[in-house]
Design a protein around this motif. Structure first.
Motif, PDB file in Angstrom:
ATOM      1  N   PRO A  65       0.669  -1.399   0.034  1.00 43.19           N
ATOM      2  CA  PRO A  65       0.000   0.019   0.093  1.00 43.19           C
ATOM      3  C   PRO A  65       0.931   1.191  -0.069  1.00 43.19           C
ATOM      4  O   PRO A  65       0.499   2.455  -0.637  1.00 43.19           O
ATOM      5  CB  PRO A  65      -0.777  -0.251   1.262  1.00 43.19           C
ATOM      6  N   ASP A  66       1.976   1.286   0.781  1.00 41.92           N
ATOM      7  CA  ASP A  66       2.915   2.351   0.598  1.00 41.92           C
ATOM      8  C   ASP A  66       3.817   2.403  -0.268  1.00 41.92           C
ATOM      9  O   ASP A  66       4.897   2.907  -0.195  1.00 41.92           O
ATOM     10  CB  ASP A  66       3.317   2.639   2.109  1.00 41.92           C
ATOM     11  N   VAL A  67       3.660   1.819  -1.447  1.00 39.11           N
ATOM     12  CA  VAL A  67       4.861   1.715  -2.567  1.00 39.11           C
ATOM     13  C   VAL A  67       5.511   2.802  -3.003  1.00 39.11           C
ATOM     14  O   VAL A  67       6.651   2.908  -3.360  1.00 39.11           O
ATOM     15  CB  VAL A  67       4.021   0.836  -3.455  1.00 39.11           C
ATOM     16  N   VAL A  68       4.653   4.049  -2.838  1.00 39.40           N
ATOM     17  CA  VAL A  68       5.367   5.208  -3.531  1.00 39.40           C
ATOM     18  C   VAL A  68       6.497   5.720  -2.353  1.00 39.40           C
ATOM     19  O   VAL A  68       7.247   6.489  -3.011  1.00 39.40           O
ATOM     20  CB  VAL A  68       4.417   6.395  -3.724  1.00 39.40           C
ATOM     21  N   SER A  69       6.633   5.293  -1.441  1.00 36.78           N
ATOM     22  CA  SER A  69       7.605   5.866  -0.680  1.00 36.78           C
ATOM     23  C   SER A  69       8.705   4.789  -0.420  1.00 36.78           C
ATOM     24  O   SER A  69       9.657   4.740   0.507  1.00 36.78           O
ATOM     25  CB  SER A  69       6.772   6.098   0.853  1.00 36.78           C
ATOM     26  N   ARG A  70       8.618   3.627  -1.211  1.00 38.67           N
ATOM     27  CA  ARG A  70       9.608   2.847  -1.011  1.00 38.67           C
ATOM     28  C   ARG A  70      10.824   2.638  -2.091  1.00 38.67           C
ATOM     29  O   ARG A  70      10.497   3.127  -2.969  1.00 38.67           O
ATOM     30  CB  ARG A  70       8.832   1.203  -0.948  1.00 38.67           C
ATOM     31  N   ARG A  71      11.872   2.038  -1.661  1.00 38.55           N
ATOM     32  CA  ARG A  71      12.835   1.956  -2.753  1.00 38.55           C
ATOM     33  C   ARG A  71      12.463   0.540  -3.341  1.00 38.55           C
ATOM     34  O   ARG A  71      11.969  -0.441  -2.802  1.00 38.55           O
ATOM     35  CB  ARG A  71      14.189   1.515  -1.985  1.00 38.55           C
ATOM     36  N   ILE A  72      12.603   0.666  -4.605  1.00 37.47           N
ATOM     37  CA  ILE A  72      12.086  -0.579  -5.706  1.00 37.47           C
ATOM     38  C   ILE A  72      13.041  -1.088  -6.455  1.00 37.47           C
ATOM     39  O   ILE A  72      14.184  -0.371  -6.972  1.00 37.47           O
ATOM     40  CB  ILE A  72      11.074  -0.061  -6.521  1.00 37.47           C
ATOM     41  N   HIS A  73      13.351  -2.452  -6.471  1.00 36.32           N
ATOM     42  CA  HIS A  73      14.270  -3.180  -7.415  1.00 36.32           C
ATOM     43  C   HIS A  73      13.358  -3.818  -8.382  1.00 36.32           C
ATOM     44  O   HIS A  73      12.597  -4.833  -7.845  1.00 36.32           O
ATOM     45  CB  HIS A  73      15.209  -4.118  -6.793  1.00 36.32           C
ATOM     46  N   LEU A  74      13.330  -3.523  -9.508  1.00 34.09           N
ATOM     47  CA  LEU A  74      12.509  -4.243 -10.617  1.00 34.09           C
ATOM     48  C   LEU A  74      13.399  -5.043 -11.644  1.00 34.09           C
ATOM     49  O   LEU A  74      14.467  -4.407 -12.417  1.00 34.09           O
ATOM     50  CB  LEU A  74      11.637  -3.089 -11.337  1.00 34.09           C
ATOM     51  N   CYS A  75      13.137  -6.509 -11.875  1.00 32.90           N
ATOM     52  CA  CYS A  75      13.884  -7.020 -12.781  1.00 32.90           C
ATOM     53  C   CYS A  75      12.909  -7.867 -13.702  1.00 32.90           C
ATOM     54  O   CYS A  75      11.717  -8.342 -13.162  1.00 32.90           O
ATOM     55  CB  CYS A  75      15.106  -7.870 -12.314  1.00 32.90           C
ATOM     56  N   GLY A  76      13.302  -8.127 -14.740  1.00 33.26           N
ATOM     57  CA  GLY A  76      12.226  -9.096 -15.694  1.00 33.26           C
ATOM     58  C   GLY A  76      12.461  -8.708 -16.914  1.00 33.26           C
ATOM     59  O   GLY A  76      13.305  -7.923 -17.416  1.00 33.26           O
ATOM     60  N   PRO A  77      11.763  -9.349 -17.835  1.00 34.33           N
ATOM     61  CA  PRO A  77      11.899  -9.020 -19.490  1.00 34.33           C
ATOM     62  C   PRO A  77      11.510  -7.524 -19.667  1.00 34.33           C
ATOM     63  O   PRO A  77      10.670  -6.912 -19.013  1.00 34.33           O
ATOM     64  CB  PRO A  77      10.564  -9.814 -19.970  1.00 34.33           C
ATOM     65  N   PRO A  78      12.172  -6.866 -20.771  1.00 33.72           N
ATOM     66  CA  PRO A  78      11.913  -5.473 -20.749  1.00 33.72           C
ATOM     67  C   PRO A  78      10.463  -5.065 -20.829  1.00 33.72           C
ATOM     68  O   PRO A  78      10.118  -4.000 -20.260  1.00 33.72           O
ATOM     69  CB  PRO A  78      12.753  -5.150 -22.136  1.00 33.72           C
ATOM     70  N   ALA A  79       9.745  -5.721 -21.590  1.00 35.06           N
ATOM     71  CA  ALA A  79       8.226  -5.431 -21.796  1.00 35.06           C
ATOM     72  C   ALA A  79       7.468  -5.417 -20.355  1.00 35.06           C
ATOM     73  O   ALA A  79       6.666  -4.541 -20.332  1.00 35.06           O
ATOM     74  CB  ALA A  79       7.604  -6.422 -22.897  1.00 35.06           C
ATOM     75  N   MET A  80       7.619  -6.478 -19.559  1.00 37.58           N
ATOM     76  CA  MET A  80       7.215  -6.525 -18.502  1.00 37.58           C
ATOM     77  C   MET A  80       7.428  -5.465 -17.525  1.00 37.58           C
ATOM     78  O   MET A  80       6.865  -4.620 -16.803  1.00 37.58           O
ATOM     79  CB  MET A  80       7.317  -7.916 -17.572  1.00 37.58           C
ATOM     80  N   MET A  81       8.978  -5.001 -17.528  1.00 36.32           N
ATOM     81  CA  MET A  81       9.422  -3.840 -16.642  1.00 36.32           C
ATOM     82  C   MET A  81       8.733  -2.452 -17.186  1.00 36.32           C
ATOM     83  O   MET A  81       8.296  -1.702 -16.229  1.00 36.32           O
ATOM     84  CB  MET A  81      10.875  -3.644 -16.723  1.00 36.32           C
ATOM     85  N   ASP A  82       8.790  -2.422 -18.434  1.00 39.44           N
ATOM     86  CA  ASP A  82       8.061  -1.221 -19.213  1.00 39.44           C
ATOM     87  C   ASP A  82       6.535  -0.857 -18.543  1.00 39.44           C
ATOM     88  O   ASP A  82       6.346  -0.104 -18.100  1.00 39.44           O
ATOM     89  CB  ASP A  82       8.068  -1.127 -20.387  1.00 39.44           C
ATOM     90  N   ALA A  83       5.790  -2.198 -18.451  1.00 36.52           N
ATOM     91  CA  ALA A  83       4.538  -2.190 -18.135  1.00 36.52           C
ATOM     92  C   ALA A  83       4.200  -1.796 -16.564  1.00 36.52           C
ATOM     93  O   ALA A  83       3.267  -1.141 -16.390  1.00 36.52           O
ATOM     94  CB  ALA A  83       3.821  -3.480 -18.344  1.00 36.52           C
ATOM     95  N   VAL A  84       5.044  -2.343 -16.014  1.00 31.48           N
ATOM     96  CA  VAL A  84       5.042  -1.965 -14.471  1.00 31.48           C
ATOM     97  C   VAL A  84       5.367  -0.830 -14.252  1.00 31.48           C
ATOM     98  O   VAL A  84       5.135  -0.046 -13.329  1.00 31.48           O
ATOM     99  CB  VAL A  84       6.026  -3.163 -13.880  1.00 31.48           C
ATOM    100  N   LYS A  85       6.316  -0.054 -14.798  1.00 32.01           N
ATOM    101  CA  LYS A  85       6.793   1.272 -14.559  1.00 32.01           C
ATOM    102  C   LYS A  85       5.669   2.194 -14.769  1.00 32.01           C
ATOM    103  O   LYS A  85       5.430   3.174 -14.016  1.00 32.01           O
ATOM    104  CB  LYS A  85       7.880   1.829 -15.493  1.00 32.01           C
TER     105      LYS A  85
END
Length: 85
Positions: A65-85
């Motif tokens: 719920p408080d994701v906007v105040s957290r440090r994020i590490h995102l990994c995966g296929p480029p299309a998935m990472m673009d969609a999640v961003k």
């Protein structure tokens, strides 16, 4: 012990694609600050009872719920990472 919450949001195609599933379950049971949220896009005919679909803003917000105040590490296929961003 690490004093902060750790959230792992994990998206896979099928439940069979969840690597280290038993280990992740064990970590979450053993450490109350470790939270594992898994979503599958194709649950098939098995016994999957978790979320179905793709990594969406709604899934992320429900899991952290408080994701906007957290440090994020995102990994995966480029299309998935673009969609999640």
């Amino acid at each position: 012990a690490y004093p902060h919450d750790i959230h792992l949001l994990y998206g896979v195609r099928t439940p069979a694609d969840i690597i280290f599933r038993q280990e992740l379950d064990h970590l979450a049971r053993r450490h109350p600050n470790v939270h594992v949220s898994i979503i599958v896009s194709q649950p098939g005919e098995g016994d999957w009872t978790g979320p179905v679909g793709f990594m969406t803003p709604e899934f992320v917000a429900a899991a952290v719920p408080d994701v906007v105040s957290r440090r994020i590490h995102l990994c995966g296929p480029p299309a998935m990472m673009d969609a999640v961003k």
